[in-house]
Design an enzyme around this catalytic site. Structure first.
Site, PDB file in Angstrom:
ATOM      1  N   TYR A 101       0.860  -1.198   0.000  1.00 20.46           N
ATOM      2  CA  TYR A 101       0.000   0.000   0.000  1.00 20.46           C
ATOM      3  C   TYR A 101       0.886   1.234   0.000  1.00 20.46           C
ATOM      4  CZ  TYR A 101      -3.008   3.712   1.803  1.00 20.46           C
ATOM      5  OH  TYR A 101      -3.675   4.897   1.969  1.00 20.46           O
ATOM      6  N   GLU A 189      -3.782   7.285  -3.650  1.00 13.40           N
ATOM      7  CA  GLU A 189      -3.732   6.008  -2.964  1.00 13.40           C
ATOM      8  C   GLU A 189      -3.505   4.905  -3.995  1.00 13.40           C
ATOM      9  OE1 GLU A 189      -7.347   5.169  -0.808  1.00 13.40           O
ATOM     10  OE2 GLU A 189      -6.211   4.900   1.037  1.00 13.40           O
TER      11      GLU A 189
END
Lengths: 379, 290
Positions: A101, A189
């Site tokens: 991530y 993101e």
């Protein structure tokens, strides 16, 4: 401003961030064609402005063009959390060895762009933050200096131990920084960032929000606004420079200033009523803005009374009063209107609405109480 | 006393010849603020409302001894104007402009830190020390000199609260609108620390709203560092999540930044939180035991 995954990927690709090949389809036939072009296993992904697309059935793997066509048929037109899917992304389904991530925001506390990286990718990052916060590494970048290669490598090493791969991840992190700053993002993101078995790095999913304040210098991004997510009322409000949020109650509000507008909603609730909207007419008010505001509010059939709460600073009370009179002349508003005008030019304003039917009030409490009461009365 | 601005504040107005600049310069002069200079590039040598106009901040500071500035320039030029003011050596710069890109504010903030200049805003109404100096766009006449400090993320809501205080005879030491953007130059904690040190300030009203965690951090600061009473009001109890409520910074994101969380944090450290602005004077009187 929220943008779609494919738009975010277009921006990122412009900064050489590695993005798996994809095409956009609006019909099942187009989806089939895209899958044939890509010539490998593909993912069919709904393009809507909400999270949790996978759980809602809006993301499907397709081994063949036939399957891609079938999935696209099911996903197009699907309702995901109140939004209709009008486009699907057909993306090369890269092989997955590891999922990381990488997120970026402009952090309010440090007042700097901040990275959040984690080796726990591919799942909801808020869940990771709750359950295993030690797996999220944060790093604030000095925006004057930018991100150095050393910093990027140090950050990459927190999630990837193989030196050769860590270098590729560092390169990814650096390019993401350029894209973030270059497009004035407020959030980016990448979840997951995928490492393939042959150690290649790909942004498999991408989400970006763009700072509304910076859209003036990014025409191509401003043009990405999805008109289908905007109601006609919202569009009119935005074009007129009004901040408007539709709510479910029956007391329509016209207020100057965001804080006072929120407070007006809260005080309505305090007196047992329900606000129909948030509406801030902004600082330098013109009579036109007030006319538009009243038209937007009266287009909501739930509204039973209207509350105008103005504390004039830059906003001049006489401007608001003029707008009110104009609106009543131009439209046939039959709803009861409670007016509270205090501040700059309040004396001049008092002279204007003479002869028109308003309920006037001196304080916010008094105005709200009256508006709530009027909303309750049978029409 | 008072905080950040007082009778010794010498003001330069950046964008003095523009429509808003001219209008509010007049308002500040009428209030009694010492406006000593104006800056509009290309208009140096002119006189606006009796105030000498310069091409650059550097000139204005050198020739007039201005130690504060307020800018009325379009958002896209605001970052440059703030930087120019800081480099010219002013102590305080007030950025009224709404719509300055967040990353630009982030960049200039780091620079201002190094130069030792305090920025108030952007996207704010400014600051007023009643009876001494109005460096902003607020209606001056609702304020009166006294012992209450008011610090707020809002504009008109601040006027509402000041007006309420006035109705109960509660004057103010300094009223600051810190701005509604996600990144701002002066925050609650900076203001609270200054109020705590200011002999004129007896109590502080902190007006927050949804979005971010500044109020929670302020609560922590009150607990550790404040001996003066603080009362609060938080706007946005009824705001739905995920929607930006006017201010760029006013959004409940990922379940964080709700009014309920902020009210809980403040209440937990003994800061009473009013349900409505009209309850604030009562809470202040109670806190001061008067």
């Amino acid at each position: 401003m929220k943008i779609h995954e494919y738009q975010a990927k277009d921006i990122l690709r412009g900064y050489d961030v590695p993005i798996p090949r994809f095409e956009i389809a609006t019909t099942p036939a187009e989806a089939r064609k895209a899958a044939e072009d890509i010539g490998r296993m593909v993912v069919v992904k709904a393009q809507v402005h909400v999270g949790g697309r996978g759980k809602a059935g809006g993301v499907k793997l397709a081994k063949t063009p036939d399957e891609a066509e079938k999935h696209a048929g099911a996903i197009l037109g699907m309702d995901i959390k109140g939004l209709t899917v009008e486009k699907v992304m057909i993306s090369d389904a890269v092989d997955i060895d590891r999922e990381y991530y990488i997120g970026m925001i402009v952090d309010r506390a440090t007042k700097k762009p901040v990275y959040m990286v984690s080796e726990a990718g591919g799942i909801d990052i808020e869940q990771v933050a709750r359950e295993t916060p030690e797996k999220i590494h944060k790093y604030a970048v000095d925006p004057e200096k930018g991100l150095s290669n050393e910093e990027a490598l140090e950050l990459a090493a927190k999630i990837e131990s193989r030196p050769a791969v860590a270098e590729r991840v560092a390169d990814f992190i650096s390019k993401l920084y350029e894209a973030f700053v270059g497009s004035d993002a407020s959030l980016a993101e990448i979840n997951p960032l995928v490492i393939t078995p042959d150690e290649q790095v790909w942004a498999v999913d991408a989400k970006m929000n763009i700072d509304d304040n910076a859209l003036y210098r990014h025409e191509e991004i401003a043009a990405m606004r999805d008109a289908s997510t905007e109601t006609p009322q919202l569009k009119r409000a935005r074009e007129m420079g009004l901040s408007f949020v539709k709510l479910d109650g029956d007391v329509g509000c016209v207020v100057n200033g965001a804080g006072l507008a929120m407070t007006t909603m809260d005080v309505i609730a305090h007196y047992g009523g329900e606000p129909a909207n948030f509406l801030d007419i902004g600082g330098s008010s013109s009579p036109d803005k007030v006319v538009t505001a009243l038209q937007i509010i009266t287009s909501d059939p739930n509204v039973k009374s209207i509350l105008i709460n103005i504390f004039g600073g830059i906003t001049r009370c006489d401007d608001v009063a003029k707008g009110l009179v104009q609106a009543l002349e131009q439209t046939s508003i039959t709803l009861p209107i409670v007016v509270r005008l205090t501040g700059t030019n309040e004396e001049e304003a008092r002279k204007i609405p003479a002869g028109t039917e308003f309920v006037s009030a001196d304080t916010m409490d008094e105005a709200v109480e009256k508006a709530v009461e009027l909303a309750r009365q049978p029409a | 006393m008072s905080i950040f601005v007082d009778e010794n504040t010498r003001v330069c107005v950046q964008g003095i010849t523009g429509r808003d600049g001219a209008f509010h310069t007049k308002g500040m002069i009428e209030y009694g603020t010492k406006v000593v200079a104006g800056v509009t590039p290309g208009k140096g040598g002119q006189v606006a409302d009796g105030i000498p106009v310069f091409d650059t901040m550097k000139d204005a500071v050198e020739k007039t001894g201005a130690n504060a500035s307020i800018l009325f320039v379009p958002a896209r030029f605001a970052a440059g104007a703030v930087t120019e003011a800081a480099e010219a050596g002013v102590d305080v710069v007030v950025a009224i402009s709404e719509g300055v890109p967040t990353l630009e504010v982030s960049k200039i903030y780091q620079k201002l830190e190094r130069l030792g200049t305090r920025m108030i805003g952007p996207n704010c109404p400014g600051i007023i020390s009643p009876g001494k100096c109005k460096l902003g766009i607020m209606p001056g006449w609702i304020h009166r000199e006294g012992g209450i400090g008011v610090v707020s993320r809002s504009g008109t809501l601040t006027y509402e609260v000041v007006d309420q205080l006035g109705r109960y005879g509660l004057g103010q030491s300094t009223v600051i609108g810190i701005g509604g953007d996600p990144i701002i130059g002066t925050n609650f904690i900076d203001s609270l620390a200054a109020y705590q040190e200011d002999p004129q300030t007896e109590a502080v009203v902190l007006i927050g709203e949804i979005g971010g965690t500044d109020e929670e951090q302020a609560a922590e600061f009150v607990k550790e560092n404040m001996t003066k009473p603080v009362v609060s009001f938080i706007a946005g109890r009824t705001a739905p999540p995920g929607k930006r409520m006017g201010h760029a910074g006013a959004i409940i994101a990922g379940g964080k930044g709700t009014a309920a969380e902020k009210i809980e944090a403040l209440t937990a450290v003994g800061v009473p939180v009013a349900d409505r602005p009209s309850e604030i004077p009562g809470l202040i009187k109670e806190a001061l035991g008067s």
